[in-house]
Design an enzyme around this catalytic site. Structure first.
Site, PDB file in Angstrom:
ATOM      1  N   SER A 128     -13.122   3.689  -7.291  1.00  0.00           N
ATOM      2  CA  SER A 128     -12.470   2.674  -6.472  1.00  0.00           C
ATOM      3  C   SER A 128     -13.030   2.909  -5.072  1.00  0.00           C
ATOM      4  O   SER A 128     -12.702   3.889  -4.409  1.00  0.00           O
ATOM      5  CB  SER A 128     -10.952   2.855  -6.512  1.00  0.00           C
ATOM      6  OG  SER A 128     -10.319   1.902  -5.690  1.00  0.00           O
ATOM      7  N   GLU A 376      -2.535   5.267   6.624  1.00  0.00           N
ATOM      8  CA  GLU A 376      -2.005   5.840   5.391  1.00  0.00           C
ATOM      9  C   GLU A 376      -3.041   5.978   4.291  1.00  0.00           C
ATOM     10  O   GLU A 376      -2.924   6.852   3.427  1.00  0.00           O
ATOM     11  CB  GLU A 376      -0.816   5.013   4.892  1.00  0.00           C
ATOM     12  CG  GLU A 376       0.391   5.006   5.831  1.00  0.00           C
ATOM     13  CD  GLU A 376       0.260   4.018   6.973  1.00  0.00           C
ATOM     14  OE1 GLU A 376      -0.714   3.243   6.989  1.00  0.00           O
ATOM     15  OE2 GLU A 376       1.118   4.022   7.874  1.00  0.00           O
ATOM     16  N   ASP A 433      16.484  -3.140  10.970  1.00  0.00           N
ATOM     17  CA  ASP A 433      15.042  -3.335  11.158  1.00  0.00           C
ATOM     18  C   ASP A 433      14.507  -4.527  10.368  1.00  0.00           C
ATOM     19  O   ASP A 433      13.485  -5.098  10.723  1.00  0.00           O
ATOM     20  CB  ASP A 433      14.282  -2.073  10.738  1.00  0.00           C
ATOM     21  CG  ASP A 433      14.352  -0.989  11.799  1.00  0.00           C
ATOM     22  OD1 ASP A 433      14.316  -1.337  12.993  1.00  0.00           O
ATOM     23  OD2 ASP A 433      14.446   0.193  11.441  1.00  0.00           O
TER      24      ASP A 433
END
Lengths: 629, 629
Positions: A128, A376, A433
């Site tokens: 990937s 991330e 939030d």
């Protein structure tokens, strides 16, 4: 014969084998492999590695980010007599004959690097695209933490570095002054055309903007390659990129015309190609010995992550006195405790360490904490490299933002690594939030993955103890932590287990099954059902979402006439899993309460529960309705 | 009073309101909002927009990538009397009083921009950091396709541009010469510390390496800001970044000490903060009128994507003659046909257009095809911007690589956009490539999302017709296409529908439910069960995985004594959904066959089916076993 000559001859063999094995497989990427023949030839000579013992922890390592080019690496491994096997005892030398089994079900030579099949040359699965440099970064950090001096190389394709993860990884390597050597295979073509037309990119300018050292060579000139590898090896305290200009399909005319990407040759074409390559040969090659590491060990670092686990029960758990605490905070305490007894634990965070409470670990063990910033994808990939170094990474962010790293997470799982992801602020409790901060798909997504463990903390004791379970469990695991302070459901010494659950109360009306924060809401509903309606329900805290304790759950349901009501504050994951177990056995009726539409902001938790149809009243009504049916 | 003076005064009001509304909400990010007060003040003056009619398609647009700073934008909207509401008819002016409802369940003013609640100022939901520039890129492309001259601005935080998606988006803007204006709020602090310490980044060097024009200003100097906005607006054929150096918590001492990120002030602190801000005021502010677009329309572009849908049944479908074809190829044909009749269709691909067969569309409509290269995060985000421009984007890659864009996909869904993702090479049929290329989590993940439609093509006729369903359906949708040539199951004029299924045969032994490629395997198992065992099964092609046609499925099962066997070539998604429907009703028994461990390479499809326990023989044995139980 000079070393250079020998390496040129070797490259021809790698080329020939790459062509032959992809033809035998009827699939694969010979043109990409051919662009790498000289790079791999030079690298396999310059690396200090140990073909007879690929588990040698002191060997230099290669991450093949462009995994589809793997035939050329298999060819080099065979030529060097590399051992393969799932363990040193079961090892045997890879032969050129074996190469022809490429991509076969019975072969360990997968179409892309797949270390779990018994090719320990590779530390992580790749294929990937865009992920290799993060893995390599993790391996360099692994060296640092473990005091190893092995070198980490990464070969990347030019198209794949458009993946934003490369940006993250390049910046990360620069910040941490990682001595990683990236060899960029600039063959100029991607799958569907010329790379610079598909998406222009100035490799040198971008790397230099991120403060990398950059070298450039003719990727088919062995002398230049050796010199560049030598120079790169001398660099200290900085990542180095070698831009290697190459020809896709080098040496084989049929693989150069019209960019035949991922196209093996027909048998007739193979013979022609081999003929072309052989005309380039000037002498028969002698066998070059690789440079070996100074010492040898026989353990693969990946297999070394067995962990001392602290006796958490013996610790002073001051939070237990307070009556309530956020699971994420208890997690932070536990992680620090684990760090004290186990030096293999490393922690990564994406700029929210003061929310995930990994600050406690960071402050105690700064050398084992890695700030990855808001990036991330790289963080999850670095975690993979650290795990492949025999360390035990805990990867942290808001559960919602871990979604940014799902592709990398799946590759970590496929690599068979011992790795933990921890999502905080999960579910709908970050209510004010709004939905952009709420982890809702995490439960169904994570539960769908093979062999993973998924735990959801319903109180701080669980948040604390789950760190112990994570340390003791070898494999990939996802922990789910909540933001709000939550009342304690358990005494500090309660034991939990992977695959376990807790029956909080038993009754005969309906079996409520829940996890995390919703256990508290369900508990309140249960109390009101008893008080107001005289109905006694069973309540199961299914904290181990995967593996799920179906025996206990269905056992409870057997005493509630088969009635099951699942309650969760995420897109349905527990509900379908309980339904599956119940429907497989037959004789149950299961209703599922979950988040079924996008939430919005709300100032109070009870407001958002009502909005999502998950309030105490909603549960109460639904449970009652089940009794009427 | 000069314009500059008026803008300074306004900034103070925005600051005061930001402090007040976050305090009222007991949550939010006043310090981040304060760093933007002058930027927003200058921008709202320089933009050509239409507070009385936010649906005006000719208005300049702002994407607030750092969504947590939204209070300052709400404040500016209120000061300008911006209309809010779910439609022009239901519109009313936002008041300063309204601001105090921030984050309340009953308020449209969510904690992060959320356009579906009735704040049409925003085109896309933001708040999951790192995504805004891709949305803005899509809006600029939308301008280009639709012939609009409105300007697209994007405000980003300095920490969030570490997200690799920004790298992808910056490169994309450069390639396509997008006249996007990025204002980077360089306040120097992220959530957990100083941004440059968390992860160093040279904004100017990195932007210039990607060939952006870069301006730099004091972000609290209105004159500099206006001049920079003017200069940026003059630039043609290039993206421009304005590096605005700002102070986090500007004007309020309590919000500057110790980086109190995401911390509202207490009531006492609010009064002190307001006092501080008011001492900075030099005059009472007159109301400045915004610059308006030349013309006005009353439709929001987002609402304009209603589509002519081709009468596919009337088209010449040559593939129907061939007896078999890959669904992805039929999809490619259909997409081109759709492009002919509907100019709102746009197509994005991640360097695999010759595998996804979007090449057909690309060659026919190059001006509506966008090559995104290997950079899926940006691709999915650009799709969001295009959808928000009233276009209908089809986003393409291998299903496996779309995982790279799941975070962006979730935000598109939350934005309520009409957007399609199409994964090819799904399931285990890319068998020789191995697991790194197989989309397996896509089914459970996509099925878990609220309001989405998920269709899986079991033959080329479906691959073709599903494009028609996608065009006719308003909302987010995931289409699943297979790589291999597959026999046709349906005549070319067969009609399918969202929420539908097809009963391929009826029997009384077991109801087999499958989708995609596995329908063929199940069909063979059904034939053998009948021939070899005299058992007639029902076989349902559940091509609409979500919504699932549970009535038909359970109806079939009612005639097979409640026995259901689901078969899928992905991590379990259909099985749990069927189980859920069956267990909700009761009286059924469901067994699930799915991919439950990591696959490996295999040269032949039948080998990988066996390896995964999904062969004809496996299905046959499982169905028989159900009859014995």
């Amino acid at each position: 014969m000079s070393i250079e000559q020998a390496l040129y001859e070797r490259a021809l063999i790698y080329g020939e084998d790459s062509v032959r094995m992809t033809a035998a497989a009827g699939a694969g990427h010979p043109s990409s492999a051919l662009s790498l023949v000289h790079i791999v030839s030079a690298l396999f000579y310059r690396m200090r590695h140990d073909p007879e013992n690929p588990w040698n922890t002191l060997s230099d390592r290669l991450v093949l980010s462009e995994g589809h080019s793997v035939p050329v690496v298999y060819a080099a491994m065979a030529e060097m007599g590399y051992k393969i096997g799932k363990s040193p005892r079961a090892a045997r030398a890879l032969t050129r004959e074996d190469l022809l089994s490429l991509r076969d079900l019975a072969s360990p030579l997968d179409g892309h690097p797949n270390p779990v099949l018994g090719v320990p040359f590779f530390d992580t699965a790749t294929g990937s695209l865009g992920q290799g440099l993060s893995n390599a970064n993790g391996l360099v950090l692994g060296n640092r933490v473990r005091g190893l001096r092995r070198k980490i190389y990464c070969i990347a394709g030019d198209s794949e570095v458009r993946e934003g993860q490369y940006d993250e990884a390049m910046r990360f390597a620069s910040k941490y002054r990682l001595e990683v050597i990236l060899i960029l295979n600039v063959n100029g073509y991607g799958q569907s055309g010329a790379t610079k037309e598909l998406m222009p990119m100035d490799y040198r300018a971008e790397l230099q903007a991120r403060r990398w050292q950059v070298l450039e060579v003719d990727g088919h000139d062995v002398s230049q390659l050796l010199a560049a590898l030598d120079r790169a090896n001398e660099v200290q305290g900085s990542p180095v990129a070698i831009l290697a200009n190459t020809v896709k399909g080098w040496g084989v005319g049929a693989l150069q015309k019209g960019n035949p990407h991922g196209k093996p040759l027909s048998p007739a074409e193979v013979e022609k190609a081999v003929g072309e390559l052989r005309t380039l040969s000037r002498s028969s090659t002698g066998r070059l010995r690789p440079q070996k590491p100074d010492e040898r060990t026989t353990r693969w670092l990946r297999d070394e992550s067995g962990l001392p686990v602290p006796n958490f029960a013996a610790l002073d758990k001051d939070f237990a006195q307070k009556g309530k605490m956020a699971p994420r905070k208890a997690y932070g305490y536990a992680l620090r405790e684990l760090g004290k007894v186990n030096e293999k634990v490393v922690v990564l965070d994406a700029e929210v360490s003061n929310s995930t409470f990994t600050v406690y670990f960071r402050d105690a063990f700064p050398e084992r904490f890695f700030e990855c910033a808001i990036a991330e994808q790289n963080m999850v990939g670095v975690g993979g490299g650290l795990a492949a170094s025999g360390l035990v990474p805990f990867i942290n962010s808001f559960g919602k933002f871990l979604v940014m790293g799902y592709a990398q997470w799946e590759m970590n799982g496929q690599s068979g690594l011992n790795i933990k992801a921890v999502g905080s602020h999960v579910g709908i409790t970050p209510c004010s939030d709004g939905p952009s901060q709420m982890a809702l798909s995490d439960v169904p997504y994570m539960m769908s993955l093979p062999g993973i463990v998924v735990l959801s903390a319903s109180d701080a004791v669980q948040g604390y103890q789950f760190v112990s379970l994570a340390a003791a469990h070898e494999g990939w695991m996802y922990l789910r932590n909540y933001r709000p302070d939550m009342p304690l459901l358990y005494g500090p010494d309660t034991k939990f287990r992977v695959g376990g659950s807790n029956v909080l109360q038993r009754g005969d009306a309906v079996t409520l099954v829940s996890h995390g924060y919703m256990v508290h809401v369900a508990k309140e509903a249960a109390a009101r059902l008893e008080k107001e309606k005289g109905l006694k329900v069973s309540l199961v805290d299914a904290y181990s979402l995967k593996p799920l304790d179906t025996e206990t759950i269905l056992g409870c349901a057997d005493r509630t006439e088969g009635r099951l009501l699942t309650v969760e504050d995420n897109y349905a994951g527990l509900g379908p899993a309980v339904s599956r177990a119940a429907a497989a056995r037959g004789g149950y009726r299961v209703e599922v309460m979950a988040v079924e539409s996008f939430p919005k902001s709300a100032r109070r938790e009870k407001d958002i529960f009502s909005y999502c149809g998950l309030s105490v009243e909603d549960i109460l009504a639904r449970a009652q309705a089940m009794l009427v049916k």
